[in-house]
Design an enzyme around this catalytic site. Structure first.
Site, short mmCIF file in Angstrom:
data_model
loop_
_atom_site.label_atom_id
_atom_site.label_comp_id
_atom_site.label_asym_id
_atom_site.label_seq_id
_atom_site.Cartn_x
_atom_site.Cartn_y
_atom_site.Cartn_z
N CYS A 94 1.84 -11.12 -0.01
CA CYS A 94 0.90 -10.64 1.01
C CYS A 94 -0.23 -11.68 1.11
CB CYS A 94 0.33 -9.28 0.63
SG CYS A 94 1.59 -8.00 0.55
N CYS A 141 4.29 -11.80 -8.37
CA CYS A 141 4.86 -10.90 -7.37
C CYS A 141 5.57 -11.78 -6.34
CB CYS A 141 3.74 -10.10 -6.70
SG CYS A 141 4.31 -8.99 -5.39
N CYS A 184 -3.56 -11.30 -1.01
CA CYS A 184 -3.45 -10.80 -2.38
C CYS A 184 -3.28 -11.95 -3.36
CB CYS A 184 -2.27 -9.83 -2.47
SG CYS A 184 -2.01 -9.19 -4.13
N CYS A 198 -6.95 -7.20 -7.34
CA CYS A 198 -5.58 -7.44 -7.80
C CYS A 198 -5.23 -8.89 -8.09
CB CYS A 198 -4.62 -6.90 -6.76
SG CYS A 198 -4.88 -5.17 -6.53
N GLU A 255 -2.89 -8.29 -16.13
CA GLU A 255 -4.18 -7.63 -16.22
C GLU A 255 -4.08 -6.15 -15.91
OE1 GLU A 255 -5.74 -10.55 -13.58
OE2 GLU A 255 -5.86 -9.12 -11.95
N GLY A 265 2.03 -6.96 -9.07
CA GLY A 265 3.46 -6.68 -8.93
C GLY A 265 3.79 -5.57 -7.96
N SER A 313 1.29 0.53 1.26
CA SER A 313 0.33 -0.44 1.80
C SER A 313 0.76 -0.82 3.20
CB SER A 313 0.31 -1.69 0.90
OG SER A 313 -0.10 -1.31 -0.39
N HIS A 364 -1.64 -1.74 6.19
CA HIS A 364 -2.50 -2.87 6.55
C HIS A 364 -2.44 -3.34 8.00
CE1 HIS A 364 -3.29 -2.84 2.37
NE2 HIS A 364 -2.31 -3.61 1.97
#
Ligand code: SAH
Length: 364
Positions: free
Chosen positions: A139, A135, A142, A356, A93, A182, A237, A239
């Site tokens: 995470c 991926c 995600c 995502c 996407e 990804g 990232s 977090h």
């Protein structure tokens, strides 16, 4: 399945070498490049100034990107999410996000995405690209990594995403961010190749500073990028401000702990003179406390940087919530007060299930 390569996966030099091997004059590559990226045709037949036999040779050797658009969500002028089928039926996407002027934070403007670059005055478009099918970094919050990595995208497929969005937008996008599905540094070579194709001055000519690569913290990639001599933007990232919380949210922390990551970031900044943006997804009662905000300040004081706070975009697979507005504001204020350039953004995609990996995840 052996797929024909996409012509949009060639660097200009590779295209020139192909033309030379086929006994074509030196200007041929420039003509093709122009048809591809300036006139943006969608077949070899439309390349009118090429001899017909050579057009047939090109069609024999290459495809045009090989993405089939299955679904477009959202209206033109708003956030739009595109679902593509690749040559081997895998799904990816791409999101188009119009950006408007906005100040750091107010109650009624938390409606953008991690990907948006705030550009004053003119409306602009940011395209959020996928670089892998799935991926492998997993995470917790995600949707992209829930089923692991299927494969890397080729540079041709990545450039193809941009060309498809250019068709919809009627022109090239202003900004490109690798914040879709990804991990760019897990597909380093193809991502860099795509960056060079997008950046080529005689083609789409998307400035390197308008291209952002976002990593979950793959230190080896940060070190490599520092040596590229490219002016691309780097987002990291983060977090979490401590090893324990980060490890819970991001398994990548086992390979590259926070300490090593920040040291790589400091070295990157020193070497390139470029400022890194840290992405920080705010999750209720997990990483949103005032103590954690202060800890983040302590960590980030070592070098100049920006912080982009993103309220969690809820996904089915993760049992977490976004903090209330007051909590987010407090977190934001602690960073701002410490002199860290901070924005608080919303994942605009969430209304569209466009955060995502969510559109693809729904189809699996
Ligand atoms: N692999 C890269 C780029 C892809 S994700 C990376 O990790 O940076 C782009 C950004 O969106 C990352 O900061 C990621 O952590 C964040 N993100 C993913 N899922 C999210 C969610 N449900 N809510 C908010 N942010 C999310």
């Amino acid at each position: 399945m052996m797929l024909k390569p996409s012509i949009q996966g060639l660097l200009f030099e590779e295209l020139a070498a192909f033309c030379k091997t086929e006994g074509q004059p030196a200007f041929r590559a420039k003509q093709i490049w122009d048809w591809l990226y300036v006139k943006r045709v969608s077949s070899f037949d439309e390349m009118k100034n090429l001899p017909a036999p050579f057009r047939a040779q090109l069609a024999e050797a290459f495809t045009f990107q090989g993405l089939e658009k299955l679904e477009t969500k959202g209206d033109s002028g708003e956030t739009q999410k595109l679902l593509f089928k690749l040559g081997d039926n895998e799904l990816i996407e791409t999101v188009i996000i119009p950006s408007r002027t906005r100040k750091a934070f107010s109650d009624n403007n938390i409606h953008t995405c991690a990907c948006v670059k705030s550009v004053p005055d003119e409306p602009r478009n940011t395209v959020c690209l996928s670089c892998q099918v799935g991926c492998r970094f997993g995470c917790a919050f995600c949707a992209s990594g829930q089923k692991g990595l299927i494969r890397n995208l080729t540079a041709g497929e990545i450039v193809g995403e941009v060309m498809e969005t250019a068709k919809l937008l009627g022109g090239r996008p202003d900004n490109v961010v690798f914040m879709g599905i990804g991990e760019p540094f897990d597909n380093y070579d193809e991502v860099m190749k795509a960056v060079r194709i997008l950046n080529h001055p005689d083609g789409l000519c998307i400035g390197a500073r308008r291209i952002t690569i976002s990593t979950c913290g793959v230190v080896s990639g940060i070190q490599r990028l520092a040596e590229e001599g490219l002016q691309v933007e780097l987002s990291v990232s983060l977090h979490a401000p401590d090893e324990e919380t980060r490890f819970k949210l991001m398994p990548v922390n086992a390979s590259w702990p926070l300490d090593d990551l920040l040291e790589a970031c400091r070295a990157y900044t020193e070497k390139t003179n470029r400022i890194i943006t840290f992405e920080y997804t705010l999750i209720k009662d997990i990483n949103d406390s005032e103590t954690q905000a202060r800890e983040l300040v302590r960590l980030l004081r070592r070098f100049p940087c920006r912080v982009n706070l993103i309220p969690l975009s809820p996904v089915e697979e993760f049992d977490g919530e976004r903090p209330d507005t007051e909590t987010m504001k407090r977190f934001f204020q602690i960073l701002e007060n410490a002199g860290i350039n901070t924005t608080l953004r919303d994942s605009k995609g969430s209304a569209l299930k466009a955060a995502c990996g969510q559109l693809r995840a729904r189809r699996l």
